[in-house]
Design an enzyme around this catalytic site. Structure first.
Site, mmCIF file in Angstrom:
data_model
loop_
_atom_site.group_PDB
_atom_site.id
_atom_site.type_symbol
_atom_site.label_atom_id
_atom_site.label_comp_id
_atom_site.label_asym_id
_atom_site.label_seq_id
_atom_site.Cartn_x
_atom_site.Cartn_y
_atom_site.Cartn_z
ATOM 1 C CB SER A 128 -3.921 -49.604 6.204
ATOM 2 O OG SER A 128 -4.818 -49.132 5.216
ATOM 3 C CE1 TYR A 176 -8.343 -48.773 9.681
ATOM 4 C CE2 TYR A 176 -7.896 -47.675 7.586
ATOM 5 C CZ TYR A 176 -7.903 -48.819 8.365
ATOM 6 O OH TYR A 176 -7.458 -50.002 7.835
#
Length: 254
Positions: free
Chosen positions: A138, A151
């Site tokens: 990500s 996260y």
């Protein structure tokens, strides 16, 4: 890497980004696309099979949080059937900072374990032929979304693992690169929990900024697969595919 006539394993290839990427992969004509996912989606599998009848699309239920030995058993079943696998895509991910242990287990440990498991079949030190790993990380591995630090940290860890792993290619025969999507319109980002409730509107605030579609992301993912650059850090954001040059601030010197 030429996708045509290849054998590909795609972990979490039936989700938002995963499914559109699977569609683009199937269009490119691999021999086999093996989908490993926690939830069965017969309609999606039927769609993929119909999209290119020359491609054999197979599904196996799989949760990336299972013990390493269970992953090895599943991969043995796949290798016994296909004999060779060219590409492993690790795409499992969750976005919910209320679930700390599961976020780390899925986003980081699952990626490490699946990669570790396939080395039994690929590692040239064991007589394997080598292979390619594409890990979906990500852009939060570059700069965090600070309202979801768990996260963001899990994705940064997956990115760090990938950048280390790719340097072992000369020893193992296995190359690797990371796929780092920006904010993409998926179910994942429409509603999720910030850490300790620090920003209840975090999903809404993110979606106020420019995003990209899962189709755009999937199309650029296939371009990255075809480029097949060991160690590449690909940013897939706003419908673009860009290679990131990592700034080195320290080196172990070994």
């Amino acid at each position: 890497m030429v996708i045509a006539n290849s054998n590909i394993i795609f972990v979490a290839g039936l989700g938002g980004i995963g499914l559109d990427t699977s569609r683009e992969i199937v269009k490119s004509g691999p021999k086999n696309l093996v989908l490993l996912d926690r939830i069965d989606n017969p309609a999606a599998i039927a769609e993929l099979s119909a999209l290119n009848p020359k491609v054999t699309v197979t599904f196996y239920p799989y949760d990336v949080t299972v013990p390493l030995d269970e992953t090895k058993k599943l991969l043995k079943t796949i290798f016994d059937k296909l004999k060779t696998v060219d590409l492993l895509i690790n795409g499992a991910g969750i976005l919910d900072d209320n679930q700390i242990e599961r976020t780390i287990a899925v986003n980081f440990t699952g990626t490490v374990n699946t990669t570790t498991a396939i080395m039994d079949f690929w590692d040239k030190r064991k007589g394997g032929p080598g292979g390619v790993v594409a890990n979906i990380c990500s852009v939060t591995g570059f700069n965090s979304i600070y309202q979801v630090p768990v996260y963001s940290a899990s994705k940064a860890a997956a990115l760090s693992f990938t950048t280390s792993f790719r340097k072992l290619a000369g020893i193992t025969g296995v190359t690797a690169y990371s796929i780092n999507p920006g904010i993409t319109k998926t179910v994942l980002v429409h509603k999720f929990n910030s850490w300790l409730g620090v920003e209840p509107r975090v999903a809404e605030l993110l979606l106020e900024h420019p995003t990209q579609t899962t189709l755009q992301c999937g199309q650029n993912f296939v371009k990255a697969i075809e480029a097949n650059q060991n160690g590449a850090i690909w940013k897939l954001d706003l419908g673009r595919l860009d290679a990131i040059e990592w700034t080195k601030h320290w080196d172990s010197g070994i």
